[in-house]
Design an enzyme around this catalytic site. Structure first.
Site, PDB file in Angstrom:
ATOM      1  N   GLU A  79      -4.407   6.886  -7.442  1.00  0.00           N
ATOM      2  CA  GLU A  79      -4.338   5.972  -8.592  1.00  0.00           C
ATOM      3  C   GLU A  79      -5.435   6.315  -9.603  1.00  0.00           C
ATOM      4  O   GLU A  79      -6.613   6.325  -9.251  1.00  0.00           O
ATOM      5  CB  GLU A  79      -4.470   4.526  -8.119  1.00  0.00           C
ATOM      6  CG  GLU A  79      -3.290   4.121  -7.224  1.00  0.00           C
ATOM      7  CD  GLU A  79      -3.287   2.659  -6.832  1.00  0.00           C
ATOM      8  OE1 GLU A  79      -4.267   1.937  -7.152  1.00  0.00           O
ATOM      9  OE2 GLU A  79      -2.316   2.209  -6.213  1.00  0.00           O
TER      10      GLU A  79
ATOM     11  N   ARG B 265       0.855  -1.183   0.000  1.00  0.00           N
ATOM     12  CA  ARG B 265       0.000   0.000   0.000  1.00  0.00           C
ATOM     13  C   ARG B 265       0.894   1.237   0.000  1.00  0.00           C
ATOM     14  O   ARG B 265       1.876   1.321   0.746  1.00  0.00           O
ATOM     15  CB  ARG B 265      -0.914   0.019   1.233  1.00  0.00           C
ATOM     16  CG  ARG B 265      -2.029  -1.023   1.196  1.00  0.00           C
ATOM     17  CD  ARG B 265      -3.087  -0.669   0.167  1.00  0.00           C
ATOM     18  NE  ARG B 265      -4.229  -1.587   0.190  1.00  0.00           N
ATOM     19  CZ  ARG B 265      -4.344  -2.648  -0.582  1.00  0.00           C
ATOM     20  NH1 ARG B 265      -3.369  -2.935  -1.443  1.00  0.00           N
ATOM     21  NH2 ARG B 265      -5.405  -3.416  -0.524  1.00  0.00           N
TER      22      ARG B 265
ATOM     23  N   HIS C 129      -0.397  -0.956 -10.348  1.00  0.00           N
ATOM     24  CA  HIS C 129      -1.115  -1.740  -9.330  1.00  0.00           C
ATOM     25  C   HIS C 129      -1.592  -3.075  -9.920  1.00  0.00           C
ATOM     26  O   HIS C 129      -2.750  -3.464  -9.777  1.00  0.00           O
ATOM     27  CB  HIS C 129      -2.314  -0.956  -8.774  1.00  0.00           C
ATOM     28  CG  HIS C 129      -2.705  -1.419  -7.393  1.00  0.00           C
ATOM     29  ND1 HIS C 129      -3.266  -0.578  -6.458  1.00  0.00           N
ATOM     30  CD2 HIS C 129      -2.622  -2.634  -6.787  1.00  0.00           C
ATOM     31  CE1 HIS C 129      -3.518  -1.250  -5.344  1.00  0.00           C
ATOM     32  NE2 HIS C 129      -3.132  -2.498  -5.532  1.00  0.00           N
TER      33      HIS C 129
END
Length: 324
Positions: free
Chosen positions: A273, A244, A292
């Site tokens: 993001e 994270r 990601h």
């Protein structure tokens, strides 16, 4: 679209099965929990997500954020099988708890995928792959000096399923692996299980040539790597984060990269993001980025779907037994 069986007004539902998950949702998976209504698209708004949830007691959710307004608008909701292990970033857990809604996540489906990606990013940083690729494309034919993985000290921060797999992989490739686990943080006991030597966080920070983060994001771990921690990191170390973004203070990270405290950083996660085009991380040469996607393999998606439907079936069974 209906999974198997005929739809009823309050049938269990998979409310946002889209993209590669929709492509890989097979009859074999649907048979795990018959009668599930499957919505093969992403809700375009919070109102559309509420419309799909309302009236249902049991659901599977992939990426839809279950905010307090969403949960409060669905008074019939009893259980959610969430296709993620990091529930705090996807659900207002306090509101769910106050409403008596059981939220459970799918765990371990992506351990192998994320571990492989983390080690791949470590290699990419150590071997300066992205930087070399850019130079060749720009007609800059220059030798780029790199280092070898074997013999490096590899630090793993967080020794859950993913962290353990990273440790095993790094050790198999010849690295000396040190790790820190939150479960041992009080006594800071040191032991060696043949794969990873566990020790204090300070020891891992000061000794590791490569640091890889594998912690859940909690109030305790948010910002666990800040300016103070970067000052203790071995000069020239590499940082890999597939966990994270909020585990790391971004301003301190950029400063460490600019001053050379870190020689390289490889990231699969970001504070925003997709990242802001103006983010300094995008302009730095000693940063390698992926979107990601560490968990996103066909095998992991199959495991995620199967586990999600099994979890939904389990939750329905448990709820039925408690209300009989």
């Amino acid at each position: 679209m209906i999974g198997t069986g005929e739809p009823v007004g309050n049938a269990p539902a998979f409310v946002d099965c889209y993209g590669e998950l929709a492509n890989r949702l097979t009859p074999r998976v649907l048979e795990i929990c018959p009668g599930v209504e499957v919505f093969r698209s992403r809700p375009r708004s919070e109102a559309e997500l509420i419309a799909r949830l309302r009236g249902r007691q049991h659901v599977i959710v992939y990426m839809g954020y279950l905010s307090a307004p969403v949960l409060c608008a669905c008074p019939d909701l009893k259980t959610v099988a969430y296709l993620s292990s990091g529930l705090a970033t996807h659900v207002d857990l306090d509101t769910a708890r106050s409403l008596g809604i059981t939220i459970r996540g799918v765990r371990n489906y992506g351990d192998q995928a994320v571990a492989e990606h983390a080690v791949a990013l470590a290699f990419a940083a150590l071997k300066r792959i992205a930087e070399s690729d850019r130079r060749v494309r720009q007609n800059r034919w220059e030798l780029v000096r790199t280092d070898e993985f074997a013999g490096r000290t590899f630090g793993v921060i967080g020794l859950g399923g993913i962290g353990r797999q990273v440790a095993r992989t790094a050790a198999a490739l010849g690295a000396n692996v040190f790790g820190w686990s939150r479960s041992a943080r009080k006594g800071e006991r040191t032991f060696d299980d043949g794969v990873v030597t566990t020790c204090s966080l300070d020891t891992v920070l000061s000794r590791a040539d490569i640091l890889s983060l594998h912690l859940a994001l909690t109030p305790e771990t948010e910002g666990i790597l800040g300016a103070k921690e970067f000052a203790r990191i071995k000069p020239g170390a590499i940082l890999v984060n597939t966990a994270r973004a909020a585990l790391v203070d971004e301003i301190a990270l950029v400063d460490a990269l600019r001053c050379g405290r870190l020689s390289h950083c490889a990231l699969d996660v970001f504070h925003k993001e997709p990242p802001d085009p103006a983010s300094p991380l995008l302009a730095l040469e000693n940063v390698t980025l992926t979107p990601h996607s560490a968990w996103y393999t066909g095998d992991a998606i199959d495991r995620l779907l199967i586990s999600g439907f099994k979890l939904l079936k389990q939750q329905i069974g448990e709820f039925s037994r408690t209300t009989d």
